[in-house]
Each structure stands twice: as C-alpha cells, then as structure tokens.
Design an enzyme around this catalytic site. Structure first.
Site, mmCIF file in Angstrom:
data_model
loop_
_atom_site.group_PDB
_atom_site.id
_atom_site.type_symbol
_atom_site.label_atom_id
_atom_site.label_comp_id
_atom_site.label_asym_id
_atom_site.label_seq_id
_atom_site.Cartn_x
_atom_site.Cartn_y
_atom_site.Cartn_z
ATOM 1 C CG HIS A 98 8.498 -60.324 29.912
ATOM 2 N ND1 HIS A 98 9.748 -60.882 29.987
ATOM 3 C CD2 HIS A 98 7.714 -61.270 29.371
ATOM 4 C CE1 HIS A 98 9.713 -62.116 29.527
ATOM 5 N NE2 HIS A 98 8.496 -62.391 29.142
ATOM 6 C CE1 TYR A 123 6.497 -64.571 24.819
ATOM 7 C CE2 TYR A 123 6.792 -62.967 26.569
ATOM 8 C CZ TYR A 123 6.795 -64.277 26.135
ATOM 9 O OH TYR A 123 7.114 -65.276 26.999
ATOM 10 C CG HIS A 156 17.872 -65.596 29.002
ATOM 11 N ND1 HIS A 156 17.126 -66.603 28.440
ATOM 12 C CD2 HIS A 156 17.043 -64.531 29.102
ATOM 13 C CE1 HIS A 156 15.900 -66.166 28.222
ATOM 14 N NE2 HIS A 156 15.828 -64.909 28.612
ATOM 15 C CG PHE A 157 19.385 -60.581 26.903
ATOM 16 C CD1 PHE A 157 20.214 -60.003 25.962
ATOM 17 C CD2 PHE A 157 19.408 -60.074 28.205
ATOM 18 C CE1 PHE A 157 21.068 -58.971 26.303
ATOM 19 C CE2 PHE A 157 20.266 -59.037 28.554
ATOM 20 C CZ PHE A 157 21.096 -58.494 27.598
ATOM 21 C CG HIS A 158 23.757 -61.922 23.746
ATOM 22 N ND1 HIS A 158 23.730 -61.239 24.935
ATOM 23 C CD2 HIS A 158 24.262 -61.049 22.829
ATOM 24 C CE1 HIS A 158 24.222 -60.015 24.747
ATOM 25 N NE2 HIS A 158 24.539 -59.874 23.477
ATOM 26 N NE ARG A 196 22.159 -57.308 32.688
ATOM 27 C CZ ARG A 196 20.890 -57.079 32.327
ATOM 28 N NH1 ARG A 196 19.908 -57.265 33.203
ATOM 29 N NH2 ARG A 196 20.594 -56.669 31.117
ATOM 30 N NE ARG A 197 22.957 -53.512 32.176
ATOM 31 C CZ ARG A 197 21.742 -52.990 32.079
ATOM 32 N NH1 ARG A 197 21.167 -52.462 33.130
ATOM 33 N NH2 ARG A 197 21.099 -52.957 30.943
#
Lengths: 44, 165, 550
Positions: C226, C230, C377-379, C440-441
């Site tokens: 995580h 950041y 989300h993370f794209h 996913r994946r």
C-alpha cells in the site's frame, strides 16, 4: 501576522463548488456500493 | 524574524477539513453498523492445515469434500477443496432458505472463492481455511468462481450451487 | 526566493535523462500489453499471433504489471526526484557516485528480472503470490531494483544533510522537502518486501528452503504494497502542489498545509496494509478493522491535497482573468500539454479516490475484492493520476534536459485527451463489470460463467484499450521526435516552481523538524503491525512447496 496575508483577498469559492460536487458524487457512488453489500446479506 | 508556531489555515480550507473529517466518520459508522449490527463480516482465522496432506489425510474433512447436513433444510456445512484448476466438489445442491457455511482451502497455490450475487468472496490461501456463511433465500443457480490468478486454466475454474425451491 | 534560476550541470541532466529513458522504454513495452488484455475481454484474442514469442495472456499481464506499475514508476520517480533534490537545494548531489551505483543496481536488477519473465519462467504477475514459484532471477532482480532505489535515496539524504549544514535555520525548499519524505517513506515501506524476499522467497527459489508460508508472505507483501501507492503518488503531488500552480500562472495556496499533508502521508501510509487483506483467512477481523480506520484517516490528507491544489489552480486562473463559479477553469492554459495532461490526470484521480475509498471500506470489500473493479480503480490512480502526471512532467522536463523544443505540442495535448477519454471508457466499464461480479486478471472470453449482459461492457473495455493504445503511441512519437530532433529550444525552458502565497519562513518550525515525525511513523507501524506479525512469524509454517502452474 497571519491576518495580513495576501490570500485574505482571494476567496476560493470555485474550489468549494467543485469539491461540493465531488463530495456528492462520492456519497452517491459509495452509497450505491454499500447498498449492494446490504442487499446481499449477512456472512456470519 | 521568529517563526510562528501556529499554522495559518485559510477559513474555507478549515471548513473543508472539518467537513472531510465528519464525512469519514460517517463512512466508518456505516461500515461498522453493517459489520457489527447486521452480521456482514469479513473472514476470521478458522484453522490451519498442512496443504501437503489436507487432501489425503483421512482425518481431514477435505479428503472427502462435500456437503454436510447440520439441521435438515436449515443449516449445512460445505467443505470445498480448491486445486489447479478446479473445485471439489464443483456442484452443490441446497434447499432454498438454508444457511450454508463454506470451508475452503487449497492444496496447491492461492485461489479465490466468490459466489456470485452473494457476499461470499474470499482469498483461499494454502495452509489456511477460509470460512463465510450465506443464506440462500432465492432459488436458482449461483456460480462460484476463482478470483485469484492460479495458472494456465484459471479462467475455467468455477463451480455452481443449485438452490432448489 | 525559491524560484530564482539554478542551472543543473550537463552531467546531472544526463544522469536524470537515463532514468527517464529506462522508464519510458518500460512504459512503451508494458503499455503494448495493456490493450492486449483489454482486447481479450472484448473477445479479440491477439495473443495467439504472438506465440511463441509471448506464450499467454498471463505472461503478457506479468509484463504489463511489472513494467508499468513497478519499472516505469520507480525509474521515473528516482529520476524526477534526483531533479527536484538538486534543483530544490540548488546544489549538486553530495555523492554522485553513490547515486550512480544505485542507478546501476536498478538497471542490473531490471535486466535480471526481465530475462525469466521474457522466457515465460516467471509468469506470476506483479504480485508474485507464493507458492506460485518463479525462477530465482526474478526475485533477485526485483530485490536489486529496490536496493538500488534505496541507495539513490541515501544519496538524497546525504545531499540534504550537506545542504542543511550550509543553510542552518533555512526552511527546506518544498520540492526538495517532498522528495526527501517520498524517499524516506520508500525506505520504511520496502522493509516488508525485503524481509519477504530475503528470508523466504529467494532462499526458497534457490532450493535452500523446502517451502514458504503464503499467508505470512502476503502480509509482508502488503506491508509494502500500500505505501508503494504513495511512493507513486507523492512525486505527482510534488508537481501538483508546487509546480503546476506556476505553470498556470499562480502560486501555492498553502505551503504549510502542503507540508502537513506530506507528513501525514508518511505517518499513515504504512500501518494500514491489512485493507488489502480484508478477505484473507489468516488475519483476525479486529486487526482488519483497525487498519480500516487507519485507512479512513489517510484519506484525510488526500482531501486536504484536493483543496490546496484546486485552490492554487483557481488562484492562478483568476490572476489570468478567469471569472465565475466554474468559468475560471477556462482561463487555465489548456493548450500547454504539460498542464492539460496534469489537469486531466487530477480530474480522473478524483474518481480513483472514490473507488479507493470503497475498496478500503472494510466489509464493502466483500463486494469488490479481486473483481474487475480493482484494476478499474487503479488505472485511475497509478494508471492516470500518476502516469498521466508523469507524462505531463516529461513534456517540460525532456525539453529542459535535452535543450530541444518539444515536438508538436498540439499532438501532446491530443495525447493527454485521448488518454483521458480512453481511460474513462475502459475504467467505467471495468468498475461496472466488477460490481456485476467479473473477476480481475482473468481472460474473460475463456471463462465459462459470463452472462450475456456483460458483453456490451466487455466490448467497451476493448474500445477503451484501443484508444489508450493510440494515446501511448502518440506519446512515444512525441518523446522520440523531441529527443532526435535537430531543433534546439528557441528559448530556455523554465523550470516551474511556484512561490507560496505565504512565505514558507513564516510557517511553523515544527513542520521542518524530522525526528518527531519519524518516531511517530515507526511507533504507529509497530503498534499496527507488531502483534500480528509476531503471531504469524511465531507460528510460521513453511509447508507450501513451489508450483509452476503456467
């Protein structure tokens, strides 16, 4: 002195407007997923 | 020129900070109500097993995976063994209205276990047993699918639960 | 003040340029595979034409994840931070050789990890969850990349110490301050993955250990996983807080709050990794709940960032004659590709934040875990908020480093818009597919459980991927044409560093003290992770031998 800063003349009202829209979107989207969770029932 | 120790914060920004904090507390409260008031919980440690023997040891429930009736028509336990690239058993029949607890473990790599349209969705980790309960109120067929990449035929790894009225 | 020009030596420009070169090549190769995953969802399987070069969807996905999420980010960040450290402190690196060694370690590690991936001996995706077992070179290579980035970070710390000695009592310039915090966060965060690699994965892959403990390994992984987010984000925030305002003709709205937000990110971004393990069997719900609350708290500095950055932009726009509640946005310099890219990145990042909050909301994760919602989300976060911002930075940084004029700025603006549109289409359908239950994946056109109602969404994933492919191709064209152009810059490229509305020297001194914040960071990590890690290590069971399942 903190009171005498130049940004006292600048009021970020456009920023507040954008962020209010953001918060409404956030609550609606998050809430809709939360409702899916509640609709699918308990797990214990 | 001495530095002041207090931070200057614009009035609008201060209000925004307070509003953000309140919003986050509200979200945390909603989540807590669902978890502790309505029993929508995340998995807890159940037991640890040896993935090398869990499928063969005669004392292991996963040497004979399948459905166990606890209270007829009301309560069932289901032991599922995950392996590349299938679930044993791959099909389960349950009467509608029954509360079913799933105990899933893996004998090889990590897998996932997600029953569509329910809140049962967890990681299957070798050496651990994943457990969640679901009450099937509506009759129909529910697919359960592998949600963690587990090798070449991962996409084909699935099973189904037939809930009869 | 902090904006007075400082000239970086040609040698340092060259050094930073090498970081960017590796990063952009990684982005190019990795992004080639992104659309292939998206096309697979839409039912257009191009992988069969890549055989035997690339053997499977999963090998392509491993390349995509490792090159884009790990290599592009890490190399761009170390390069960009080398720039912000030198330019921020207005002094050369204290030990350039140390930084060079760090960079070379990263390159060696990259090559070492790339070989087994390309040979299909490490098709384990960028999360490499054991007991799926890759060739040892994959683990050793990734470890060297991390160690190399540590060494570069030490070079920054020494440079900071040297600057401090020469400038006692002066406030740390913001861009350098943010860079040092980013690297400090990275050093602390990567302890998890380092322990995982050194005590389990590397000895196991070399045959020195009979097995691994997958649950413990997941816990180590997400200790790093995580804050890794950041590490990607903070360099983008440095640009949004302190550079973008200058580019739009404004100032930093609040220097003090920006620094405060960076401290909060340092303190709060590590002790919440269990929010990636909400549905893991081996972690008690009480710990998951504590980490959920800590995750909510790290959303706070993000909200702060949203306000300060948007207010800085509004200030700049109004200086340029912008009017109205929303009309001021038209006064932003949208024709500047660097600005357009970063504004669009920030806009989509808002939605990335919403999805992130949903993922992080404890039991709400039962709906979302390992569904297509997660890559959706993370794209928006690393794939747009971070990547499109880095692309935007490169639109002034590459001309600055090379002394060449940016090739066809209009094309660069179009690139940013195409990324924005493509990502909206891709990501929106991925989020919805996830809510419908799509994993996913997974090459979904091979899955036996796809209901017909998913088809239109799966098609949109493919369309989004195609638009993103075009955008990526334009980016590479712009970069390559700039680099090989014979046209020198007509005027000197100005480094955009914004002044603050309020003199930073008037900000509180506790924002420039390091010890209390670092102690608080470490203490919170021990409290939030100590008991559970102690328990998992005490009961370690190396009972999972390795599997090659691809």
């Amino acid at each position: 002195m903190a009171k005498k800063n130049s940004n006292d003349e600048f009021r970020p009202q456009g920023t507040v407007a954008i962020l209010v829209i953001f918060v409404i979107t956030l609550v609606v989207l998050w809430g809709s997923i939360y409702l899916i969770l509640l609709g699918r029932g308990g797990t214990v | 020129m001495s530095a002041q120790e207090k931070m200057h914060v614009d009035r609008y920004e201060r209000n925004w900070m307070v509003a953000s904090a309140i919003l986050l507390v509200l979200f945390a409260t909603a989540v807590s109500i669902a978890a502790f008031g309505m029993g929508i919980q995340v998995p807890a440690p159940e037991q640890r097993v040896d993935p090398r023997t869990v499928a063969s040891d005669p004392n292991s429930p996963w040497s004979n995976p399948g459905i166990r009736e606890v209270v007829a028509g009301e309560k069932y336990d289901v032991y599922i063994l995950a392996k590349t690239w299938q679930y044993l058993p791959a099909e389960i029949s349950i009467p509608a209205g029954a509360s079913v607890t799933f105990y899933v473990t893996s004998m090889d790599v990590q897998h996932g276990f997600k029953i569509q349209d329910t809140n049962v969705n967890f990681q299957v980790v070798p050496g651990q047993v994943s457990k969640l309960t679901v009450k099937f109120t509506k009759a129909g067929t529910y697919n359960f699918i592998c949600t963690e990449y587990c090798g070449a035929a991962h996409a084909a790894m699935a099973g189904k639960i037939v809930v009869s009225p | 003040m902090s904006t007075q020009a400082y000239e970086i030596t040609p040698k340092d420009k060259n050094f930073i340029g090498w970081h960017l070169a590796v990063a952009i090549i990684a982005l190019a190769i990795g992004s080639l595979f992104g659309p292939l995953q998206a096309f697979e969802h839409a039912g257009w399987d191009l992988y069969k034409y890549l055989n035997p070069l690339i053997k499977s969807y999963y090998q392509g996905l491993t390349l995509h994840g490792v090159l884009n999420a790990l290599v592009w980010t890490t190399f761009f960040i170390t390069g960009f931070l080398t720039f912000t450290v030198i330019y921020g402190f207005k002094r050369p690196l204290k030990y350039p050789t140390l930084n060079l060694i760090g960079f070379l370690l990263m390159v060696v590690g990259l090559v070492l990890a790339a070989i087994p991936i390309l040979l299909n001996e490490a098709t384990v995706l960028f999360t490499f969850y054991p007991p799926m077992k890759a060739n040892w070179a994959f683990y050793v290579g990734l470890t060297l990349v991390v160690v190399g980035s540590w060494v570069e970070g030490w070079g920054f710390f020494y440079t900071y110490a040297a600057w401090r000695k020469e400038n006692p009592g002066v406030r740390t310039p913001f861009i350098a301050f943010g860079s040092i915090i980013t690297m400090l966060l990275w050093q602390i965060a990567t302890i998890g993955i380092a322990v995982d690699m050194l005590t389990m994965l590397i000895p196991w892959s070399l045959g020195l250990l009979p097995g691994v403990d997958p649950q413990l390994s997941r816990t180590y992984f997400w200790f790093t996983g995580h804050p890794l987010v950041y590490f990607w984000l903070l360099p983008a925030y440095i640009s949004w807080y302190a550079m973008l305002p200058k580019q739009v003709g404004g100032k930093m709205f609040s220097d003090s709050l920006a620094r405060f937000a960076f401290w909060l990110f340092l303190i709060l971004s590590v002790p919440l990794g269990f929010h990636h393990q909400y549905v893991d069997p081996g972690v008690p719900p009480a710990w998951k709940f504590i980490h959920a609350m800590l995750t909510f708290s790290v959303f706070f500095p993000s909200m702060l960032t949203a306000f300060t950055v948007v207010a800085s932009l509004e200030y700049g726009a109004r200086q340029n004659g912008g009017k109205g509640m929303f009309g001021w946005m038209r006064a932003l310099p949208w024709s500047n590709p660097s600005v357009a890219a970063q504004l669009l990145a920030g806009l989509l990042f808002f939605f990335g934040g919403i999805g992130g909050l949903a993922n992080a909301s404890y039991n709400v994760n039962l709906v979302l875990h390992n569904t297509a919602f997660v890559p959706g989300h993370f794209h928006l976060t690393v794939g747009t908020g971070v990547t499109l911002t880095f692309i935007g930075i490169s639109y002034w940084l590459i001309p600055y480093l090379t002394g060449k004029k940016l090739w066809q700025p209009k094309w660069a603006v179009a690139q940013a818009w195409l990324w924005f549109v493509g990502m909206i289409i891709f990501s929106n359908s991925m989020h919805i597919l996830g809510l419908l239950g799509a994993p996913r994946r997974t090459p979904l056109n091979l899955a036996p459980y796809i209901p017909a109602e998913w088809n239109s969404r799966l098609f949109q994933v493919g369309i989004g991927g195609a638009i993103l492919f075009v955008s990526g191709a334009i980016y590479l064209t712009v970069v390559a044409a700039t680099f090989w152009s014979k046209q020198p810059a007509t005027e000197k490229v100005e480094v955009p560093v914004a002044e603050a509305l309020q003199d930073p020297a008037l900000g509180p001194a506790w924002l420039d003290r390091w010890t209390p914040w670092v102690v608080a960071t470490l203490a919170l990590i021990v409290l939030a992770y100590g008991p559970m890690l102690f328990d998992l290590i005490k009961n370690i069971a190396l009972t999972s031998p390795g599997f090659r399942v691809w």
